[in-house]
Write a protein that holds these residues in place. Structure first.
Motif, mmCIF file in Angstrom:
data_model
loop_
_atom_site.group_PDB
_atom_site.id
_atom_site.type_symbol
_atom_site.label_atom_id
_atom_site.label_comp_id
_atom_site.label_asym_id
_atom_site.label_seq_id
_atom_site.Cartn_x
_atom_site.Cartn_y
_atom_site.Cartn_z
ATOM 1 N N UNK A 618 0.832 -1.207 0.000
ATOM 2 C CA UNK A 618 0.000 0.000 0.000
ATOM 3 C C UNK A 618 0.863 1.252 0.000
ATOM 4 N N UNK A 619 1.906 1.245 0.842
ATOM 5 C CA UNK A 619 2.787 2.411 0.902
ATOM 6 C C UNK A 619 3.499 2.622 -0.428
ATOM 7 N N UNK A 620 3.969 1.542 -1.055
ATOM 8 C CA UNK A 620 4.649 1.662 -2.337
ATOM 9 C C UNK A 620 3.695 2.153 -3.417
ATOM 10 N N UNK A 668 3.251 -4.562 -13.006
ATOM 11 C CA UNK A 668 2.727 -5.384 -14.085
ATOM 12 C C UNK A 668 1.267 -5.803 -13.899
ATOM 13 N N UNK A 669 0.716 -5.611 -12.718
ATOM 14 C CA UNK A 669 -0.717 -5.899 -12.535
ATOM 15 C C UNK A 669 -1.206 -5.064 -11.360
ATOM 16 N N UNK A 670 -1.219 -3.754 -11.553
ATOM 17 C CA UNK A 670 -1.483 -2.844 -10.450
ATOM 18 C C UNK A 670 -2.866 -3.043 -9.855
ATOM 19 N N UNK A 671 -3.892 -3.164 -10.671
ATOM 20 C CA UNK A 671 -5.245 -3.255 -10.140
ATOM 21 C C UNK A 671 -5.423 -4.499 -9.273
ATOM 22 N N UNK A 672 -4.923 -5.631 -9.763
ATOM 23 C CA UNK A 672 -5.054 -6.859 -8.980
ATOM 24 C C UNK A 672 -4.269 -6.749 -7.681
ATOM 25 N N UNK A 673 -3.094 -6.130 -7.759
ATOM 26 C CA UNK A 673 -2.265 -5.996 -6.560
ATOM 27 C C UNK A 673 -2.932 -5.094 -5.528
ATOM 28 N N UNK A 674 -3.555 -4.015 -5.988
ATOM 29 C CA UNK A 674 -4.207 -3.092 -5.055
ATOM 30 C C UNK A 674 -5.472 -3.725 -4.472
ATOM 31 N N UNK A 675 -6.227 -4.392 -5.286
ATOM 32 C CA UNK A 675 -7.434 -5.040 -4.774
ATOM 33 C C UNK A 675 -7.086 -6.089 -3.715
ATOM 34 N N UNK A 676 -5.963 -6.754 -3.896
ATOM 35 C CA UNK A 676 -5.560 -7.776 -2.927
ATOM 36 C C UNK A 676 -5.251 -7.159 -1.570
ATOM 37 N N UNK A 677 -4.820 -5.891 -1.549
ATOM 38 C CA UNK A 677 -4.531 -5.225 -0.274
ATOM 39 C C UNK A 677 -5.787 -5.195 0.593
ATOM 40 N N UNK A 678 -6.899 -4.772 -0.027
ATOM 41 C CA UNK A 678 -8.146 -4.689 0.725
ATOM 42 C C UNK A 678 -8.611 -6.045 1.216
#
Length: 764
Positions: A618-620, A668-678
């Motif tokens: 999240x910070x990155x 390389x997969x920002x949306x999936x990575x961000x959604x995984x945070x939540x």
């Protein structure tokens, strides 16, 4: 009428005043002549004393010997010493060790630590244990550049063993020619060292700007490398480093022949000590084996083989700088006409065809370009040491965890009233801004025509070197002898200018007494004396004349070089074409295919993370919206760790691996990575609160624009704090926040100033 002026009271007074000013100037000039002669005498005596030392150096720090390279299986004239920190400075044995490697470019060792404001001084002041790799004046018979590399590897391993409390690797600083040596060593031993800083180090030897960097034409004007071999043979197998120093001095004849001495003579009461300190190092000429200088000239200066991957070790292994796994920091200057930025940075585009290739290699390269420091100023300038070297030394741990790619280190003045100012000690703040290979190309690298010319020089140099070694070398070696070579070295003008003014000259033996009498009766002239202004005008005219000579010489050299080596007939005869002119390493997109193939595995692991790694991601994600990383953000992260101890057990290597993996997932997969945070945070709330994260992210100032939007998106993923946590957080906030610090800012931009020096933060 003339009798009127002659008898005029005003004219007579003016003439009398002018006469008194002339008399005062002549007395002052005569006294300065005697004092200057004494300065030259002291310089000569210092030279004799310095060269009589068993291990001459100009280090301004005490030290203790750790290893002697002459005792190694492949003996060399190098050694490792531990710098003893001054009493007022405390170093932390558990923090990253620093190793400064001195350049062996003709002058003696110690350039990186001549005074407190230096590379060594900056590392010590930042609390790091510091080591120095230097050398003796005379090489061990038969030693080669590869032998020196083996010794330096042994030295670095010894430093690592001496600090078991630090989990990472030492930072190694290579100045000038030590820079390419350190990078070559890192290519041969990728796991040997931590971050590498190369200062004023030439790596792309053909690059430069027309009309600005004439030294790169020297090899062509001399017919290639054969002359270095000839000089080594005349020296009975020893090459005199004074020749290298002469090449430096020829670049600026006005300084060499006039300004350097004039500045001391004109200010002899205040400039003598500075001059003597510098000359002690600059005049401490050392020697190289013939094999060493042949390698340097043939493989690097003329051949430009390092970035091509054509430099081979005795084992047959070819050095490929893409094998370097350590972060690389390049410090250069626009005022450096010996190693201009194009030579210091142009190798990057030789090795990597694209930004993706650089990232796929997982390489982190940081560069900073000083606006005006000269070549020596990059190492010895006090102002450079207090700014660039200090900031880079204090933030080497941050550099070590930067994501792969190209970054520029931007240093700006620290404003006392800005948020979190206490997180940046000193007068400056360092931030890292993302750059691309196009920014390197924009510096002005060689054209295809330039590359063909230099490739022609390299081909012709190989022919001339073979002819010399086959037909002339046997005769030269038969004529050369040790006594003649030693006499030749002593008669070199760079050496004789020191000895002729020393106490060895009988004519100089009364100078010290005269100087003492002058000091006892010193009568400096008034600063507004008109004859001082006349003196300065004369000096400026001399400098202008010598500069004109230099410009004409350099322009003519460049023109001749281009005409001769740009000849299509000569290029065709030597087989030089656009395709062969500047060969680059094979597969400059190496790693890109493997990276793309590994993306499927990354995507499968995108949700396989714990809450701590989710917070890191999240910070990155938010920081990527700022497009720069400020040192205060890293300091705030350290502070957070020191307060909560929530990352215990994670070594620097592990943390670095996590940062890099999360970087690739976000890229390389920002949306999936961000959604995984939540998804992770909803099921497993982190111990670190959203306020903690906000404190880190706003340490460099309020979040704005895209970064603010990203933070607000992330903040919605964090679970609501429990009432107990809110009570504790509120109490902490009341104790630590000024009452007027937060009301006017949006929540995402609030900062929490605290009074803790960065140098007391945890070094975990």
């Amino acid at each position: 009428m003339s009798s009127y002026f002659a008898e005029s009271p005003g004219h007579a007074a003016a003439a009398k005043s002018l006469g008194a000013e002339l008399a005062g100037y002549l007395v002052d000039a005569a006294q300065r002549n005697v004092l200057m002669l004494d300065v030259l005498r002291r310089r000569g005596d210092n030279y004799l004393d310095h060269m009589a030392m068993a291990a001459p150096n100009v280090l301004g720090f005490d030290f203790e010997v750790v290893m002697d390279g002459r005792t190694l299986p492949r003996p060399v004239n190098y050694g490792l010493v531990r710098i003893v920190a001054p009493a007022a400075i405390r170093t932390d044995e558990a923090s990253r060790p620093f190793i400064v490697v001195d350049p062996r470019a003709g002058h003696g060792p110690g350039i990186g630590g001549m005074k407190p404001d230096s590379e060594i001084g900056a590392a010590l002041a930042a609390g790091h244990p510091c080591y120095f790799i230097g050398f003796l004046p005379n090489p061990v018979k038969g030693q080669t550049i590869e032998d020196v590399g083996c010794a330096e590897a042994a030295f670095i391993e010894a430093v690592t063993r001496r600090h078991p409390g630090y989990s990472g690797k030492p930072c190694v600083i290579g100045n000038c020619q030590a820079g390419w040596a350190v990078l070559g060593l890192a290519a041969a031993h990728p796991d040997l060292m931590g971050p590498i800083m190369v200062a004023g180090a030439p790596l792309a030897y053909w690059n430069g700007k027309d009309g600005l960097n004439p030294m790169r034409y020297s090899g062509g004007m001399l017919g290639g490398s054969w002359l270095a071999s000839f000089a080594g043979d005349l020296g009975a197998g020893i090459f005199d480093g004074a020749y290298l120093v002469q090449n430096f001095e020829k670049l600026n004849p006005a300084n060499t022949w006039w300004t350097k001495l004039y500045d001391v003579w004109s200010k002899v009461d205040t400039e003598a000590e500075r001059f003597l300190s510098f000359e002690k190092w600059w005049g401490g000429h050392v020697l190289l084996n013939r094999e060493e200088i042949e390698f340097i000239v043939e493989e690097l200066f003329v051949g430009n083989k390092l970035t091509k991957g054509e430099v081979a070790l005795s084992s047959g292994k070819q050095l490929d700088l893409r094998e370097v796994m350590s972060p690389i920091v390049v410090f250069c200057s626009w005022g450096d006409n010996i190693t201009p930025p194009q030579q210091a940075l142009g190798w990057i585009t030789d090795l990597y065809a694209s930004d993706l290739a650089l990232i796929a290699a997982e390489q982190t390269i940081v560069y900073t370009i000083h606006p005006q420091a000269g070549h020596l100023g990059v190492f010895v300038s006090s102002s450079v040491a207090r700014k660039e070297h200090t900031e880079l030394a204090e933030n080497m741990d941050l550099i070590d965890i930067l994501p792969p790619g190209l970054w520029e280190a931007v240093i700006s003045p620290r404003e006392q009233d800005q948020g979190y100012a206490d997180l940046a000690s000193g007068d400056y703040v360092l931030r890292f801004e993302a750059r691309s290979l196009d920014d390197i190309r924009a510096l002005g690298l060689n054209t295809a025509e330039d590359d063909r010319r230099f490739a022609t020089v390299a081909k012709l140099s190989e022919i001339n070197a073979d002819l010399y070694k086959t037909w002339l070398r046997p005769a030269v070696r038969a004529l050369a002898s040790e006594p003649v070579a030693e006499m030749e070295r002593r008669l070199n003008p760079l050496r004789s200018q020191f000895e002729i003014f020393s106490h060895n000259n009988p004519l100089m033996r009364g100078v010290a007494g005269w100087a003492d009498q002058v000091r006892a009766n010193r009568r400096p002239v008034d600063p507004d004396n008109p004859f001082l202004a006349w003196q300065q005008i004369v000096s400026q005219n001399i400098v202008a004349s010598l500069d004109l000579f230099r410009d004409i010489r350099d322009t003519a050299t460049e023109l001749i070089f281009k005409q001769v080596y740009g000849s299509p007939a000569l290029q065709a005869a030597l087989g030089v074409t656009d395709e062969t002119a500047r060969p680059v390493p094979a597969d400059r997109e190496r790693g890109v295919a493997a990276l793309e193939a590994g993306l499927a595995g990354l995507r499968q692991r995108v949700s396989d993370i714990g809450p701590e790694i989710a917070v890191l991601r999240a910070a990155m994600y938010v920081l990527a919206g700022r497009r720069s990383i400020d040192e205060r953000i890293f300091a705030a992260l350290r502070r957070l760790h020191g307060q909560h101890q929530r990352l215990d057990g994670m070594t620097l290597r592990q943390f670095k691996a996590h940062v890099r993996e999360q970087f690739f997932m976000l890229r390389f997969d920002m949306e999936a990575a961000v959604e995984a945070i939540g998804a992770v945070l909803r099921n497993r709330p982190p111990q670190i609160s959203l306020d903690d994260i906000r404190e880190v992210l706003t340490a460099a100032g309020p979040l704005e624009g895209e970064a603010l939007d990203r933070f607000e998106r992330i903040s919605r993923m964090f679970p609501e704090p429990s009432p107990a946590h809110e009570t504790t957080a509120g109490a902490d906030s009341a104790r630590q926040r000024p009452t007027d610090a937060v009301s006017s800012r949006p929540a995402a931009a609030r900062t929490v100033p605290r009074q803790t020096s960065r140098r007391t933060l945890s070094k975990k």
